[in-house]
Each structure stands twice: as structure tokens, then as C-alpha cells.
Motif scaffolding. Structure first.
Motif, PDB file in Angstrom:
ATOM      1  N   VAL A  24       3.019   6.187  -2.476  1.00  0.00           N
ATOM      2  CA  VAL A  24       4.356   7.051  -2.867  1.00  0.00           C
ATOM      3  C   VAL A  24       4.432   7.142  -4.336  1.00  0.00           C
ATOM      4  O   VAL A  24       4.507   8.284  -4.699  1.00  0.00           O
ATOM      5  N   ALA A  25       3.969   5.916  -5.112  1.00  0.00           N
ATOM      6  CA  ALA A  25       4.159   6.124  -6.688  1.00  0.00           C
ATOM      7  C   ALA A  25       2.965   6.996  -7.055  1.00  0.00           C
ATOM      8  O   ALA A  25       3.031   7.751  -7.981  1.00  0.00           O
ATOM      9  N   GLY A  26       1.614   7.050  -6.566  1.00  0.00           N
ATOM     10  CA  GLY A  26       0.837   7.853  -7.125  1.00  0.00           C
ATOM     11  C   GLY A  26       0.995   9.284  -6.577  1.00  0.00           C
ATOM     12  O   GLY A  26       0.580  10.264  -7.349  1.00  0.00           O
ATOM     13  N   ILE A  27       1.633   9.516  -5.307  1.00  0.00           N
ATOM     14  CA  ILE A  27       1.588  10.989  -5.213  1.00  0.00           C
ATOM     15  C   ILE A  27       2.810  11.479  -6.119  1.00  0.00           C
ATOM     16  O   ILE A  27       2.679  12.662  -6.490  1.00  0.00           O
ATOM     17  N   ASP A  28       3.826  10.744  -6.338  1.00  0.00           N
ATOM     18  CA  ASP A  28       4.974  11.087  -7.227  1.00  0.00           C
ATOM     19  C   ASP A  28       4.286  11.492  -8.698  1.00  0.00           C
ATOM     20  O   ASP A  28       4.394  12.493  -9.536  1.00  0.00           O
ATOM     21  N   VAL A  72      -6.261   2.922  -2.653  1.00  0.00           N
ATOM     22  CA  VAL A  72      -5.151   2.069  -2.213  1.00  0.00           C
ATOM     23  C   VAL A  72      -4.849   2.321  -0.868  1.00  0.00           C
ATOM     24  O   VAL A  72      -4.926   1.064  -0.117  1.00  0.00           O
ATOM     25  N   ALA A  73      -5.040   3.483  -0.506  1.00  0.00           N
ATOM     26  CA  ALA A  73      -4.823   3.643   1.059  1.00  0.00           C
ATOM     27  C   ALA A  73      -5.836   3.040   1.795  1.00  0.00           C
ATOM     28  O   ALA A  73      -5.643   2.529   3.078  1.00  0.00           O
ATOM     29  N   ARG A  74      -7.070   3.192   1.468  1.00  0.00           N
ATOM     30  CA  ARG A  74      -8.285   2.521   2.327  1.00  0.00           C
ATOM     31  C   ARG A  74      -8.043   1.058   2.213  1.00  0.00           C
ATOM     32  O   ARG A  74      -8.342   0.559   3.428  1.00  0.00           O
ATOM     33  N   ALA A  90       0.641  -1.212  -0.031  1.00  0.00           N
ATOM     34  CA  ALA A  90      -0.021  -0.098  -0.046  1.00  0.00           C
ATOM     35  C   ALA A  90       0.861   1.328   0.232  1.00  0.00           C
ATOM     36  O   ALA A  90       0.652   2.210  -0.881  1.00  0.00           O
ATOM     37  N   LEU A  91       2.101   1.307   0.966  1.00  0.00           N
ATOM     38  CA  LEU A  91       2.816   2.369   0.801  1.00  0.00           C
ATOM     39  C   LEU A  91       3.325   2.605  -0.344  1.00  0.00           C
ATOM     40  O   LEU A  91       3.769   3.869  -0.793  1.00  0.00           O
ATOM     41  N   THR A 139      -5.055  14.489 -12.169  1.00  0.00           N
ATOM     42  CA  THR A 139      -4.343  14.680 -10.631  1.00  0.00           C
ATOM     43  C   THR A 139      -5.494  13.981  -9.968  1.00  0.00           C
ATOM     44  O   THR A 139      -5.109  13.208  -8.942  1.00  0.00           O
ATOM     45  N   ARG A 140      -6.678  14.869 -10.109  1.00  0.00           N
ATOM     46  CA  ARG A 140      -7.731  14.169  -9.220  1.00  0.00           C
ATOM     47  C   ARG A 140      -8.071  12.945  -9.365  1.00  0.00           C
ATOM     48  O   ARG A 140      -8.379  12.160  -8.277  1.00  0.00           O
ATOM     49  N   SER A 141      -8.176  12.467 -10.674  1.00  0.00           N
ATOM     50  CA  SER A 141      -8.193  11.018 -10.837  1.00  0.00           C
ATOM     51  C   SER A 141      -7.258  10.095 -10.126  1.00  0.00           C
ATOM     52  O   SER A 141      -7.463   9.108  -9.649  1.00  0.00           O
ATOM     53  N   GLN A 142      -6.068  10.761 -10.144  1.00  0.00           N
ATOM     54  CA  GLN A 142      -4.836   9.839  -9.606  1.00  0.00           C
ATOM     55  C   GLN A 142      -5.007   9.734  -7.983  1.00  0.00           C
ATOM     56  O   GLN A 142      -4.993   8.802  -7.277  1.00  0.00           O
ATOM     57  N   LEU A 143      -5.381  10.934  -7.582  1.00  0.00           N
ATOM     58  CA  LEU A 143      -5.495  11.114  -5.936  1.00  0.00           C
ATOM     59  C   LEU A 143      -6.637   9.956  -5.549  1.00  0.00           C
ATOM     60  O   LEU A 143      -6.675   9.467  -4.614  1.00  0.00           O
ATOM     61  N   GLU A 144      -7.822   9.958  -6.264  1.00  0.00           N
ATOM     62  CA  GLU A 144      -8.880   9.001  -6.006  1.00  0.00           C
ATOM     63  C   GLU A 144      -8.430   7.643  -6.147  1.00  0.00           C
ATOM     64  O   GLU A 144      -8.652   6.865  -5.236  1.00  0.00           O
TER      65      GLU A 144
END
Length: 436
Positions: free
Chosen positions: A256-260, A283-285, A251-252, A273-278
């Protein structure tokens, strides 16, 4: 088995020998009285003795019948050797009475029957106190039935008086025969008791050996249990290491990859960016869900460092600060000091119920109360959220129910009115730190 055969053989031999002794002594007494009457010398015989003797027929019949009844009771008694109770006591009393009757019929001129009674008494006795009482009873019985000790005072006719009508050589022969029977009977009794005592010592040695083997087995079981516990701890640590590596690590890495990627796309593509954050949120949940499932059996860190009440207040203060919810906590049981599994159950129930009130009920106020009724600890969590008439049990409620069920407790809830109420009841093994 050989010891039992030897004991049984000696018992039968003693029965036969004493039957011969009873027939000899009672027969000589009866025959002597008839001979004295036939010789017209009854007056001089009566002047020589202290009391009037029994009728000749009565002596022999009473002595033989009483002795046969003694043997019958002795046989029944041996069959109940391993089943002590009231019947055994009555059999011993009857055997003693038969012994007294047979010995009295023989004018106390033969006391070897006492040894038969003593053998049966000792064979069924256990413990030093019982054997001491038995020894006293045996001495008293032997004293009463011995002519030289009590027979004179009870007016019995001596063996020598009955032999006075015979010639000197016959008297010597009869006295020798009675003495021989008495000595053989005593020797057989001593051998009988020796075999019994040796068997008892062997039985004690066998029990001691079994006890030592049992202690050794218990020690091995304790060592095995400790080793199994260490192995279980090692397996659990390895499982947690694998779970954390496979769930949290994955998950981490994804986060990290998504935030990058979001940092890269932020300036020229806000929608991407919004789609990627979703996706990162998903993944975090999922990672939280996996981690919760992996570490659900761990004891909370707060309980390792703080007492239960302080750990609860710290957890609730942090929750209130982060969520802005007004949380009140009332504790009517002090101090909150229980076994570890009970403390963990209380902590997890309050934690999960409060989290559900905020997450699902959108509550603005939560009231928590801990009370005691008899041996039960009650935990109530009430909120002013949206409530829910039809509750579908999710992970939180199922998890709370499982924890309480392991302790013999129960969980109930009510969302039909304003807000939602969860009530947990736990049968507490009140520790020594609790003062009622």
C-alpha cells in the motif's frame, strides 16, 4: 505368600496321613493273610470270600510303591502348575494310574488317595467348562475305586473279611482307626479346597480392580488427548494469527505504501515509478512466499465445500481461464472419496504440478490422469513445456514429496523428453464410498 504356605503345608500333611493309611490298610491285609495261613484256616477264609486275594508281600509292596510314585508325580505336577501343556497331561494320567494301582492293591478298602488326585486336578484347571469335565471325571474315578460301589462287582476282598481273624475289640479299634484317618483326610481336603477357592476369588477381585484402574487410566488418557488436541489447535491458531500478522500484514502495508508513492511520482518521474513498482513486486513476492510457508498445513477451502473431483475441476478451470493454458482432466476412479489427508495430498499434488508446468515449463497444454492399480492410486501430470533434464528440487517438489511420504507414497518425475511428467503413487485406504 501365606496362602501358598498353607496350601503346601496341607499338601504335605495329606501325603503323610495317606502314607499312614496305605501302610495301615495294606499292612493289616498282609498280616491277616499270613495269620490265616498260620492258623490253618485258609480253606474257610477262601469259602467266605468271592475271589482269591493277592500274595501278602505283593499287597504291601505294590501299595506302598504305587503310592510313593503318586507322590513323586504330584510333586512334579505342582512345579508345572503355571505351565500347562502335554507334559502336565501325562503327569496327571500317571498320577491317576498310580492311584488306581495303590487302591487296587488295597482291595479298594481305602479310597482316600482319590482326594490327592482330585486336589492336583482342580488346582491347575481354569474356566467353568474345564471344571465341569473335571467334576465328571472325578465322580467316575471315585465310583470305580470305591469298594461299596464297584469293589464287590470286581471281586475284591472286603476289609471286614481281613479283620475276621482278630478279636472283636481289635476289630472295633482297627475300624475306628481307618474311619478316623478317612475323616481327617476328608477334612484336610475340604480345608485345602476352601483355601484354593478363596485364593481364586481374591485373584479375580484383584484382576477386576486392576481392570477398573486400567479403564480409569484409559479414560484419563482420552481426556488428556482431547485436552492436548484442543491446546494444539489453540496454539496452531495463535501461530497462524502471528504469522499472518507478521507476514501478510507487513507485506500489505509495504505494498500500500509503495502504491501510494507510485501515484505521487507517476506524473513527474516515470523512471522512479518503475523502480518503485519493482520494489513493490519484490515485497509482494516475498509476502506470498511467507504466507505459503505459514499456511502450508491448512486444508484447501475448496475441499471443505466440495467433493474431491468437483474441487479439482473447479481449481483447474480457474487456472486454465487465468493462464490461457489448455488443461485436460481424466478420472478413471469414481467416486473419488478417500480420507481427508489422502484427498488433500491428491489436490495439492495436482495443484502444485500444474502451477509448476505453467510457471516454470511455460506449457500450453497440460494432461492430468487419475487411475487405480491394486491398492495404489496413481496421479500423472504431463505437460508440453520446455522440460528439464537436470531437476533441482525446489519448494514445490519437496512439498509434494513430504506430503506423499507421510502417507507411505512416492513421487517421480521425468523431464528428459519433450515436456515434463510428474507421477505420484499413493497407497489409498479405500473408503466405504468407493466401489471397485
Amino acid at each position: 505368600m501365606n496362602r501358598e504356605k498353607a496350601v503346601s503345608g496341607l499338601q504335605i500333611a495329606m501325603y503323610m496321613l495317606n502314607l499312614a493309611a496305605v501302610c495301615l490298610v495294606a499292612g493289616i491285609m498282609s498280616f491277616s493273610l499270613k495269620a490265616i495261613v498260620r492258623s490253618m484256616d485258609a480253606l474257610s477264609f477262601l469259602e467266605m470270600i468271592q475271589a482269591r486275594p493277592w500274595r501278602p508281600e505283593t499287597i504291601l509292596l505294590t501299595a506302598v510303591c504305587a503310592y510313593l510314585f503318586l507322590v513323586f508325580l504330584s510333586t512334579l505336577l505342582q512345579q508345572r502348575e503355571e505351565r500347562p501343556g502335554a507334559l502336565r497331561t501325562w503327569l496327571l494320567a500317571g498320577e491317576t494310574a498310580a492311584c488306581v494301582a495303590a487302591t487296587a492293591a488295597m482291595g479298594m478298602n481305602y479310597d482316600g488317595l482319590v482326594l490327592l488326585v482330585v486336589a492336583d486336578l482342580i488346582r491347575g484347571q481354569k474356566g467353568s467348562r474345564q471344571k465341569l469335565i473335571l467334576g465328571i471325571a472325578v465322580v467316575a474315578l471315585y465310583t470305580v475305586l470305591n469298594y461299596n460301589l464297584a469293589g464287590r462287582w470286581l471281586g475284591m476282598v472286603s476289609w471286614d473279611a481281613f479283620l475276621s481273624c482278630y478279636q472283636s475289640s481289635a476289630q472295633i479299634w482297627l475300624r475306628g482307626l481307618r474311619s478316623l484317618i478317612t475323616s481327617v483326610n476328608l477334612a484336610m481336603f475340604i480345608l485345602y479346597m476352601t483355601i484354593l477357592i478363596q485364593g481364586e476369588y481374591r485373584e479375580r477381585a484383584r484382576i477386576q480392580l486392576l481392570y477398573e484402574q486400567l479403564e480409569s487410566a484409559n479414560e484419563q488418557l482420552r481426556n488428556y488427548a482431547m485436552e492436548a488436541e484442543r491446546n494444539a489447535e489453540t496454539r496452531e491458531r495463535n501461530r497462524l494469527a502471528r504469522e499472518i500478522h507478521d507476514t501478510l500484514g507487513h507485506a500489505l502495508t509495504g505494498i500500500v505504501a509503495g502504491i501510494d508513492a507510485c501515484i505521487t511520482m507517476l506524473d513527474y518521474s516515470p523512471e522512479a515509478t518503475r523502480s518503485q513498482l519493482e520494489k513493490v513486486g519484490t515485497v509482494a513476492r516475498q509476502g506470498i512466499t511467507d504466507v505459503r510457508r505459514s499456511v502450508s498445513k491448512l486444508r484447501p477451502d475448496a475441499l471443505e465445500k466440495l467433493p474431491l473431483e468437483e474441487a479439482l475441476r473447479t481449481m483447474l478451470d480457474n487456472m486454465a481461464s487465468a493462464s490461457g493454458v489448455n488443461i485436460s482432466f481424466e478420472n478413471q476412479v469414481r467416486p473419488l472419496k478417500f480420507h481427508e489427508d489422502e484427498e488433500e495430498a491428491v489436490y495439492r499434488v495436482i495443484q502444485e504440478a500444474s502451477t509448476n508446468a505453467i510457471r516454470h515449463g511455460h506449457a500450453a497444454r497440460i494432461s492430468i490422469c487419475i487411475a487405480k492399480k491394486d491398492q495404489w492410486l496413481t496421479v500423472q501430470v504431463k505437460d508440453n513445456g520446455c522440460g528439464c533434464e537436470k531437476v533441482e528440487k525446489g519448494f514445490g517438489l519437496k512439498h509434494m514429496e513430504e506430503r506423499l511420504k507421510l502417507l507411505g507414497g512416492k513421487l517421480s518425475w521425468d523431464g528428459s523428453r519433450t515436456g515434463f511428467v510428474i507421477r505420484a503413487e499413493i497407497p489409498i485406504r479405500w473408503g466405504e464410498g468407493y466401489s471397485s
